[in-house]
Write a protein that holds these residues in place. Structure first.
Motif, PDB file in Angstrom:
ATOM      1  N   GLY A 289      42.278  34.881  33.001  1.00  0.00           N
ATOM      2  CA  GLY A 289      40.890  34.600  32.628  1.00  0.00           C
ATOM      3  C   GLY A 289      40.774  33.531  31.562  1.00  0.00           C
ATOM      4  N   GLU A 290      41.911  33.189  30.939  1.00  0.00           N
ATOM      5  CA  GLU A 290      41.923  32.094  29.962  1.00  0.00           C
ATOM      6  C   GLU A 290      42.682  30.908  30.556  1.00  0.00           C
ATOM      7  OE1 GLU A 290      43.779  32.975  26.188  1.00  0.00           O
ATOM      8  OE2 GLU A 290      43.208  31.028  25.343  1.00  0.00           O
ATOM      9  N   HIS A 291      43.938  31.141  30.866  1.00  0.00           N
ATOM     10  CA  HIS A 291      44.772  30.051  31.383  1.00  0.00           C
ATOM     11  C   HIS A 291      44.664  29.910  32.895  1.00  0.00           C
ATOM     12  CE1 HIS A 291      46.388  31.214  27.456  1.00  0.00           C
ATOM     13  NE2 HIS A 291      46.663  29.937  27.319  1.00  0.00           N
ATOM     14  N   VAL A 292      44.253  30.964  33.566  1.00  0.00           N
ATOM     15  CA  VAL A 292      44.026  30.933  35.020  1.00  0.00           C
ATOM     16  C   VAL A 292      42.718  31.679  35.291  1.00  0.00           C
ATOM     17  CG1 VAL A 292      46.513  30.913  35.568  1.00  0.00           C
ATOM     18  CG2 VAL A 292      45.299  33.097  35.450  1.00  0.00           C
ATOM     19  N   ASN A 293      42.211  31.558  36.512  1.00  0.00           N
ATOM     20  CA  ASN A 293      40.975  32.263  36.855  1.00  0.00           C
ATOM     21  C   ASN A 293      41.148  33.765  36.682  1.00  0.00           C
ATOM     22  OD1 ASN A 293      39.171  30.168  37.471  1.00  0.00           O
ATOM     23  ND2 ASN A 293      40.067  29.925  39.506  1.00  0.00           N
ATOM     24  N   GLY A 294      40.081  34.432  36.250  1.00  0.00           N
ATOM     25  CA  GLY A 294      40.161  35.844  35.919  1.00  0.00           C
ATOM     26  C   GLY A 294      39.432  36.759  36.876  1.00  0.00           C
ATOM     27  N   ALA A 295      39.067  37.922  36.340  1.00  0.00           N
ATOM     28  CA  ALA A 295      38.662  39.066  37.157  1.00  0.00           C
ATOM     29  C   ALA A 295      37.156  39.170  37.394  1.00  0.00           C
ATOM     30  CB  ALA A 295      39.162  40.358  36.502  1.00  0.00           C
ATOM     31  N   PHE A 296      36.362  38.192  36.906  1.00  0.00           N
ATOM     32  CA  PHE A 296      34.914  38.274  37.134  1.00  0.00           C
ATOM     33  C   PHE A 296      34.571  37.715  38.514  1.00  0.00           C
ATOM     34  CE2 PHE A 296      34.278  37.865  32.248  1.00  0.00           C
ATOM     35  CZ  PHE A 296      34.687  39.182  32.084  1.00  0.00           C
ATOM     36  N   ALA A 297      35.164  38.319  39.531  1.00  0.00           N
ATOM     37  CA  ALA A 297      35.004  37.848  40.911  1.00  0.00           C
ATOM     38  C   ALA A 297      35.451  38.961  41.846  1.00  0.00           C
ATOM     39  CB  ALA A 297      35.859  36.611  41.147  1.00  0.00           C
ATOM     40  N   GLU A 298      35.115  38.819  43.117  1.00  0.00           N
ATOM     41  CA  GLU A 298      35.507  39.863  44.073  1.00  0.00           C
ATOM     42  C   GLU A 298      37.026  39.956  44.244  1.00  0.00           C
ATOM     43  OE1 GLU A 298      32.578  40.607  47.591  1.00  0.00           O
ATOM     44  OE2 GLU A 298      32.505  38.461  47.083  1.00  0.00           O
ATOM     45  N   TYR A 299      37.711  38.832  44.031  1.00  0.00           N
ATOM     46  CA  TYR A 299      39.177  38.826  44.149  1.00  0.00           C
ATOM     47  C   TYR A 299      39.784  38.050  42.994  1.00  0.00           C
ATOM     48  CZ  TYR A 299      38.482  40.458  48.930  1.00  0.00           C
ATOM     49  OH  TYR A 299      38.118  41.193  50.022  1.00  0.00           O
ATOM     50  N   VAL A 300      40.950  38.516  42.546  1.00  0.00           N
ATOM     51  CA  VAL A 300      41.706  37.778  41.540  1.00  0.00           C
ATOM     52  C   VAL A 300      43.174  37.770  41.968  1.00  0.00           C
ATOM     53  CG1 VAL A 300      42.018  39.819  40.041  1.00  0.00           C
ATOM     54  CG2 VAL A 300      42.205  37.529  39.055  1.00  0.00           C
ATOM     55  N   LYS A 301      43.810  36.632  41.729  1.00  0.00           N
ATOM     56  CA  LYS A 301      45.223  36.457  42.097  1.00  0.00           C
ATOM     57  C   LYS A 301      46.042  36.480  40.815  1.00  0.00           C
ATOM     58  CE  LYS A 301      46.658  32.184  42.673  1.00  0.00           C
ATOM     59  NZ  LYS A 301      46.987  30.845  43.193  1.00  0.00           N
ATOM     60  N   VAL A 302      47.043  37.364  40.749  1.00  0.00           N
ATOM     61  CA  VAL A 302      47.889  37.447  39.545  1.00  0.00           C
ATOM     62  C   VAL A 302      49.345  37.654  39.959  1.00  0.00           C
ATOM     63  CG1 VAL A 302      46.147  38.356  37.936  1.00  0.00           C
ATOM     64  CG2 VAL A 302      47.441  39.943  39.356  1.00  0.00           C
ATOM     65  N   PRO A 303      50.300  37.346  39.050  1.00  0.00           N
ATOM     66  CA  PRO A 303      51.695  37.677  39.351  1.00  0.00           C
ATOM     67  C   PRO A 303      51.823  39.190  39.572  1.00  0.00           C
ATOM     68  CG  PRO A 303      51.542  36.274  37.395  1.00  0.00           C
ATOM     69  CD  PRO A 303      50.141  36.683  37.741  1.00  0.00           C
ATOM     70  N   ALA A 304      52.701  39.576  40.494  1.00  0.00           N
ATOM     71  CA  ALA A 304      52.867  41.008  40.789  1.00  0.00           C
ATOM     72  C   ALA A 304      53.292  41.791  39.552  1.00  0.00           C
ATOM     73  CB  ALA A 304      53.886  41.187  41.919  1.00  0.00           C
ATOM     74  N   VAL A 305      53.994  41.146  38.609  1.00  0.00           N
ATOM     75  CA  VAL A 305      54.405  41.860  37.387  1.00  0.00           C
ATOM     76  C   VAL A 305      53.229  42.094  36.439  1.00  0.00           C
ATOM     77  CG1 VAL A 305      56.838  41.173  37.365  1.00  0.00           C
ATOM     78  CG2 VAL A 305      55.130  39.658  36.333  1.00  0.00           C
ATOM     79  N   SER A 306      52.103  41.459  36.714  1.00  0.00           N
ATOM     80  CA  SER A 306      50.933  41.622  35.844  1.00  0.00           C
ATOM     81  C   SER A 306      49.934  42.648  36.372  1.00  0.00           C
ATOM     82  CB  SER A 306      50.220  40.281  35.630  1.00  0.00           C
ATOM     83  OG  SER A 306      51.042  39.395  34.924  1.00  0.00           O
ATOM     84  N   VAL A 307      50.343  43.458  37.347  1.00  0.00           N
ATOM     85  CA  VAL A 307      49.509  44.604  37.704  1.00  0.00           C
ATOM     86  C   VAL A 307      50.290  45.889  37.425  1.00  0.00           C
ATOM     87  CG1 VAL A 307      48.069  43.443  39.431  1.00  0.00           C
ATOM     88  CG2 VAL A 307      50.176  44.581  40.158  1.00  0.00           C
ATOM     89  N   ALA A 308      49.546  46.941  37.144  1.00  0.00           N
ATOM     90  CA  ALA A 308      50.139  48.242  36.817  1.00  0.00           C
ATOM     91  C   ALA A 308      49.308  49.313  37.512  1.00  0.00           C
ATOM     92  CB  ALA A 308      50.113  48.435  35.305  1.00  0.00           C
TER      93      ALA A 308
END
Ligand SMILES: [Zn+2]
Length: 354
Positions: A114-133
């Motif tokens: 949400g700072e360096h890449v697009n964030g979660a204020f959307a229907e979908y967000v793409k993140v590295p798999a290690v960044s979900v829990a």
């Protein structure tokens, strides 16, 4: 996909709710269908524009979010579509000296969703798999979207950096903010006695109901002097600093001999009046803290489960009212986290969103 985004930096009037392309997960990434997301001060700073942190425009904010795994990028293991997850909002390289030490939030290329890449204020967000829990099962979607950044930050400040133990005293400035409330919840469970400050009688009353032992209205008292008076001139063991310029001197005056002041932010400004004599004479430790490591995340989420910690929610607004949500953050009137319901997500815990 529907998204809350901006094409130019500015105040909340620069925000747009509209269509943005749905991201596609790359190697090692997951696509999360967002059910709820929450605001942090960081989102305001990113909207206004941070010197030295260029963001690609248009930009979608939002470090905190919870939802279900929608799609896996190449090489991702351990997750399946439909898994309920929350974002651990840190981004780290996994290769530098500090990552190798397990200090991901010290990574030389550390970033935040949400700072360096697009964030979660959307229907979908793409993140590295290690960044979900995994989503804590007891939390509702809005709660799950609201604890990540603030509880991670407060956990590292109190537990990893300040090494708070049962029986100690803690001062938390500006109760009502997300990190301050997370710190209150954690410190009480650890067995500390907690002092909080605010200019609002209502916020102080609510903090008292949440377990604060002493509440101080900083508009009608000198916080440092009052803390000394309440502690038999001793001062507190730990000060949680998120405010900066406006509170720094009272933090120094409130810290006991050998006390620790731990700072993660400076929402009122970064260049306070300083009093070095208080630092050396009282042998105060000033500790910096940013976000948290993977180990901090795991310890914090275990505590959320085992101690049944929950974020305080100020309000839950639909994504369409994103501008109002940011505006509420600007006023500082909130007590707890401002949540955006992205997918009609206010369903009870354990129930899959639509
Ligand atoms: Zn690194």
């Amino acid at each position: 996909m529907r998204a809350l985004y901006f094409e130019n930096h500015g105040d909340p009037s620069a925000l747009i709710v509209g269509e943005r392309p749905r991201p596609s997960p790359g190697k090692g990434e997951v696509l999360v269908r967002v059910h709820a997301a929450s605001l942090n001060h960081l989102d305001l700073f990113v909207l206004r524009g941070l010197p030295g942190v260029p963001v690609e425009l248009p930009h979608i904010g939002g470090a905190d979010g919870a939802g279900t795994v929608a799609e896996l990028g190449h090489g991702v293991e351990g997750w399946q579509p439909g898994d309920e997850v929350v974002l651990n909002p840190g981004l780290w390289c996994g290769r530098c000296e500090f990552c190798a030490r397990g200090e991901e939030s010290m990574c030389v290329s550390y970033g935040i969703v949400g700072e360096h890449v697009n964030g979660a204020f959307a229907e979908y967000v793409k993140v590295p798999a290690v960044s979900v829990a995994p989503k804590p099962p007891r939390l509702s979607w809005p709660e799950a979207a609201a604890f990540g950044l603030t509880f991670l930050t407060a956990w590292r400040m109190l537990m990893t950096r300040a090494r708070l133990v049962s029986g100690e005293t803690v001062l938390i400035h500006g109760i009502g903010g997300g990190v301050a409330l997370a710190a209150l919840a954690i410190a009480k469970r650890v067995g500390a006695s907690v002092f909080v400050t605010s200019s609002s009688a209502e916020k102080l009353a609510r903090a008292k109901a949440l377990g604060a032992d002493q509440v101080l209205d900083y508009t009608s008292c000198d916080v440092g002097r009052e803390v000394r008076a309440l502690t038999g001139k001793r001062g507190v063991d730990v000060v949680v600093e998120t405010v900066g310029a406006a509170t720094w001197m009272s933090s120094l005056r409130s810290a006991a001999k050998g006390g620790r002041i731990v700072t993660c932010g400076a929402t009122s400004g970064p260049n306070p009046t300083e009093e070095i004599r208080l630092v050396f004479w009282n042998q105060i430790s000033i500790l910096g803290s940013t976000m948290g490591s993977l180990a901090d995340w795991r310890a914090m989420s275990r505590a959320v489960d085992e101690w049944d910690l929950r974020p305080v929610l100020d309000s839950v607004l639909p994504l369409e009212r994103g501008r109002d949500a940011y505006q509420r953050m600007v006023t500082g009137d909130q007590f707890g986290k401002i949540v955006l319901d992205v997918a009609g997500a206010s369903s009870p815990p354990g129930q899959k969103g639509s």
